[in-house]
Design a protein around this motif. Sequence first.
Motif, PDB file in Angstrom:
ATOM      1  N   TYR A  36      -6.795   2.525  10.955  1.00 23.84           N
ATOM      2  CA  TYR A  36      -5.551   2.338  10.212  1.00 23.84           C
ATOM      3  C   TYR A  36      -4.822   3.649   9.906  1.00 23.84           C
ATOM      4  O   TYR A  36      -3.733   3.633   9.328  1.00 23.84           O
ATOM      5  N   ALA A  37      -5.386   4.773  10.305  1.00 27.80           N
ATOM      6  CA  ALA A  37      -4.846   6.084   9.924  1.00 27.80           C
ATOM      7  C   ALA A  37      -3.371   6.255  10.290  1.00 27.80           C
ATOM      8  O   ALA A  37      -2.592   6.777   9.504  1.00 27.80           O
ATOM      9  N   GLN A  38      -2.972   5.803  11.470  1.00 27.70           N
ATOM     10  CA  GLN A  38      -1.581   5.980  11.902  1.00 27.70           C
ATOM     11  C   GLN A  38      -0.627   5.053  11.155  1.00 27.70           C
ATOM     12  O   GLN A  38       0.562   5.324  11.093  1.00 27.70           O
ATOM     13  N   GLN A  39      -1.135   3.974  10.589  1.00 28.96           N
ATOM     14  CA  GLN A  39      -0.303   3.007   9.872  1.00 28.96           C
ATOM     15  C   GLN A  39      -0.515   3.070   8.354  1.00 28.96           C
ATOM     16  O   GLN A  39      -0.081   2.180   7.634  1.00 28.96           O
ATOM     17  N   LYS A  40      -1.157   4.126   7.888  1.00 27.85           N
ATOM     18  CA  LYS A  40      -1.558   4.198   6.486  1.00 27.85           C
ATOM     19  C   LYS A  40      -0.385   4.020   5.523  1.00 27.85           C
ATOM     20  O   LYS A  40      -0.463   3.244   4.577  1.00 27.85           O
ATOM     21  N   ASP A  41       0.722   4.699   5.769  1.00 26.92           N
ATOM     22  CA  ASP A  41       1.877   4.583   4.873  1.00 26.92           C
ATOM     23  C   ASP A  41       2.426   3.159   4.851  1.00 26.92           C
ATOM     24  O   ASP A  41       2.756   2.626   3.788  1.00 26.92           O
ATOM     25  N   ALA A  42       2.507   2.532   6.005  1.00 22.87           N
ATOM     26  CA  ALA A  42       2.991   1.146   6.076  1.00 22.87           C
ATOM     27  C   ALA A  42       2.030   0.213   5.350  1.00 22.87           C
ATOM     28  O   ALA A  42       2.462  -0.720   4.654  1.00 22.87           O
ATOM     29  N   HIS A  43       0.731   0.450   5.498  1.00 25.82           N
ATOM     30  CA  HIS A  43      -0.257  -0.383   4.814  1.00 25.82           C
ATOM     31  C   HIS A  43      -0.158  -0.224   3.298  1.00 25.82           C
ATOM     32  O   HIS A  43      -0.230  -1.207   2.561  1.00 25.82           O
ATOM     33  N   LEU A  44      -0.001   1.007   2.845  1.00 26.59           N
ATOM     34  CA  LEU A  44       0.128   1.233   1.406  1.00 26.59           C
ATOM     35  C   LEU A  44       1.378   0.550   0.863  1.00 26.59           C
ATOM     36  O   LEU A  44       1.345  -0.060  -0.215  1.00 26.59           O
ATOM     37  N   LYS A  45       2.466   0.624   1.609  1.00 26.55           N
ATOM     38  CA  LYS A  45       3.711  -0.040   1.200  1.00 26.55           C
ATOM     39  C   LYS A  45       3.500  -1.546   1.110  1.00 26.55           C
ATOM     40  O   LYS A  45       3.931  -2.195   0.145  1.00 26.55           O
ATOM     41  N   ARG A  46       2.806  -2.103   2.087  1.00 28.02           N
ATOM     42  CA  ARG A  46       2.527  -3.543   2.104  1.00 28.02           C
ATOM     43  C   ARG A  46       1.645  -3.943   0.928  1.00 28.02           C
ATOM     44  O   ARG A  46       1.885  -4.957   0.267  1.00 28.02           O
ATOM     45  N   LEU A  47       0.611  -3.154   0.644  1.00 28.30           N
ATOM     46  CA  LEU A  47      -0.272  -3.457  -0.475  1.00 28.30           C
ATOM     47  C   LEU A  47       0.453  -3.339  -1.811  1.00 28.30           C
ATOM     48  O   LEU A  47       0.189  -4.114  -2.742  1.00 28.30           O
ATOM     49  N   ARG A  48       1.377  -2.405  -1.919  1.00 29.84           N
ATOM     50  CA  ARG A  48       2.166  -2.294  -3.153  1.00 29.84           C
ATOM     51  C   ARG A  48       3.054  -3.528  -3.337  1.00 29.84           C
ATOM     52  O   ARG A  48       3.257  -3.997  -4.455  1.00 29.84           O
ATOM     53  N   ARG A  49       3.562  -4.052  -2.238  1.00 29.97           N
ATOM     54  CA  ARG A  49       4.373  -5.272  -2.303  1.00 29.97           C
ATOM     55  C   ARG A  49       3.497  -6.446  -2.771  1.00 29.97           C
ATOM     56  O   ARG A  49       3.911  -7.239  -3.622  1.00 29.97           O
TER      57      ARG A  49
ATOM     58  N   SER B 238       0.145 -18.837  -3.264  1.00 31.92           N
ATOM     59  CA  SER B 238       0.060 -19.041  -1.824  1.00 31.92           C
ATOM     60  C   SER B 238       0.671 -17.865  -1.060  1.00 31.92           C
ATOM     61  O   SER B 238       0.093 -17.367  -0.092  1.00 31.92           O
ATOM     62  N   ALA B 239       1.830 -17.415  -1.502  1.00 30.44           N
ATOM     63  CA  ALA B 239       2.487 -16.282  -0.837  1.00 30.44           C
ATOM     64  C   ALA B 239       1.638 -15.019  -0.939  1.00 30.44           C
ATOM     65  O   ALA B 239       1.497 -14.266   0.037  1.00 30.44           O
ATOM     66  N   SER B 240       1.039 -14.779  -2.097  1.00 33.52           N
ATOM     67  CA  SER B 240       0.188 -13.602  -2.287  1.00 33.52           C
ATOM     68  C   SER B 240      -1.050 -13.677  -1.414  1.00 33.52           C
ATOM     69  O   SER B 240      -1.456 -12.688  -0.797  1.00 33.52           O
ATOM     70  N   THR B 241      -1.640 -14.859  -1.348  1.00 33.07           N
ATOM     71  CA  THR B 241      -2.840 -15.062  -0.533  1.00 33.07           C
ATOM     72  C   THR B 241      -2.526 -14.824   0.937  1.00 33.07           C
ATOM     73  O   THR B 241      -3.278 -14.148   1.645  1.00 33.07           O
ATOM     74  N   LYS B 242      -1.416 -15.379   1.409  1.00 40.31           N
ATOM     75  CA  LYS B 242      -1.020 -15.201   2.812  1.00 40.31           C
ATOM     76  C   LYS B 242      -0.756 -13.729   3.107  1.00 40.31           C
ATOM     77  O   LYS B 242      -1.099 -13.228   4.177  1.00 40.31           O
ATOM     78  N   GLY B 243      -0.163 -13.023   2.164  1.00 41.05           N
ATOM     79  CA  GLY B 243       0.085 -11.590   2.347  1.00 41.05           C
ATOM     80  C   GLY B 243      -1.200 -10.814   2.523  1.00 41.05           C
ATOM     81  O   GLY B 243      -1.320  -9.959   3.407  1.00 41.05           O
ATOM     82  N   LEU B 244      -2.202 -11.103   1.694  1.00 43.77           N
ATOM     83  CA  LEU B 244      -3.496 -10.431   1.812  1.00 43.77           C
ATOM     84  C   LEU B 244      -4.207 -10.808   3.105  1.00 43.77           C
ATOM     85  O   LEU B 244      -4.810  -9.963   3.760  1.00 43.77           O
ATOM     86  N   GLN B 245      -4.135 -12.085   3.485  1.00 41.04           N
ATOM     87  CA  GLN B 245      -4.767 -12.512   4.736  1.00 41.04           C
ATOM     88  C   GLN B 245      -4.128 -11.812   5.929  1.00 41.04           C
ATOM     89  O   GLN B 245      -4.824 -11.347   6.838  1.00 41.04           O
ATOM     90  N   SER B 246      -2.818 -11.729   5.923  1.00 40.81           N
ATOM     91  CA  SER B 246      -2.110 -11.071   7.018  1.00 40.81           C
ATOM     92  C   SER B 246      -2.478  -9.589   7.090  1.00 40.81           C
ATOM     93  O   SER B 246      -2.714  -9.040   8.168  1.00 40.81           O
ATOM     94  N   PHE B 247      -2.551  -8.941   5.942  1.00 39.14           N
ATOM     95  CA  PHE B 247      -2.951  -7.539   5.892  1.00 39.14           C
ATOM     96  C   PHE B 247      -4.368  -7.382   6.435  1.00 39.14           C
ATOM     97  O   PHE B 247      -4.646  -6.489   7.239  1.00 39.14           O
ATOM     98  N   GLY B 248      -5.274  -8.261   6.013  1.00 38.39           N
ATOM     99  CA  GLY B 248      -6.657  -8.201   6.474  1.00 38.39           C
ATOM    100  C   GLY B 248      -6.765  -8.368   7.979  1.00 38.39           C
ATOM    101  O   GLY B 248      -7.534  -7.659   8.645  1.00 38.39           O
ATOM    102  N   LEU B 249      -6.007  -9.292   8.538  1.00 35.07           N
ATOM    103  CA  LEU B 249      -6.041  -9.494   9.990  1.00 35.07           C
ATOM    104  C   LEU B 249      -5.520  -8.277  10.742  1.00 35.07           C
ATOM    105  O   LEU B 249      -6.060  -7.900  11.781  1.00 35.07           O
TER     106      LEU B 249
ATOM    107  N   LEU C  30      -8.180  -5.678  10.608  1.00 36.14           N
ATOM    108  CA  LEU C  30      -9.256  -6.050  11.519  1.00 36.14           C
ATOM    109  C   LEU C  30      -8.882  -5.725  12.962  1.00 36.14           C
ATOM    110  O   LEU C  30      -9.691  -5.174  13.712  1.00 36.14           O
ATOM    111  N   GLU C  31      -7.652  -6.023  13.341  1.00 38.18           N
ATOM    112  CA  GLU C  31      -7.206  -5.701  14.702  1.00 38.18           C
ATOM    113  C   GLU C  31      -7.277  -4.193  14.954  1.00 38.18           C
ATOM    114  O   GLU C  31      -7.754  -3.750  16.003  1.00 38.18           O
ATOM    115  N   GLU C  32      -6.833  -3.416  13.982  1.00 34.05           N
ATOM    116  CA  GLU C  32      -6.897  -1.960  14.133  1.00 34.05           C
ATOM    117  C   GLU C  32      -8.344  -1.483  14.216  1.00 34.05           C
ATOM    118  O   GLU C  32      -8.652  -0.557  14.957  1.00 34.05           O
ATOM    119  N   HIS C  33      -9.225  -2.117  13.457  1.00 31.66           N
ATOM    120  CA  HIS C  33     -10.647  -1.765  13.518  1.00 31.66           C
ATOM    121  C   HIS C  33     -11.193  -2.038  14.919  1.00 31.66           C
ATOM    122  O   HIS C  33     -11.908  -1.209  15.491  1.00 31.66           O
TER     123      HIS C  33
END
Length: 134
Positions: free
Chosen positions: A45-58, A84-95, A98-101
């Motif tokens: 996730y290193a190359q997308q770290k800023d985008a991930h942090l922004k998403r988690l803040r949202r 439901s929206a919060s759960t979907k956001g976390l699931q999407s982030f997790g997926l 996982l893809e980056e992993h």
Amino acid sequence: MTTTDADANGSPRAAAPQPAGARLTEHRTVTDAAETAPSPGVHGYAQQKDAHLKRLRRIEGQIRGLQRMLEEDVYCIDILTQVSASTKGLQSFGLQLLEEHLRHCVADAAVKGPEAIDAKVQEATKAIERMLRT
């Protein structure tokens, strides 16, 4: 090995020293001598770290919105819609994580040999199992 945690305000603070070969996972220390993790700072996730942090803040904002909705006695169904929206956001982030992993960490293990790839595949499988339970 000493790790850093964040206090309730998100400020970094030193955590208790951890035994060699240990890693902090969800506020728990897990020791795995066979772990083949890349060096710190070179995660998938290193190359997308800023985008991930922004998403988690949202997502964090959505959770805080849930708290406000309860405080303001908002209608139950409206709160459930936000849950439901919060759960979907976390699931999407997790997926995405996982893809980056898989693309980075598992692919990196593949060049190290069969034992390393087996360990990473098993690790990813367990992560997928945890995600499916939620």
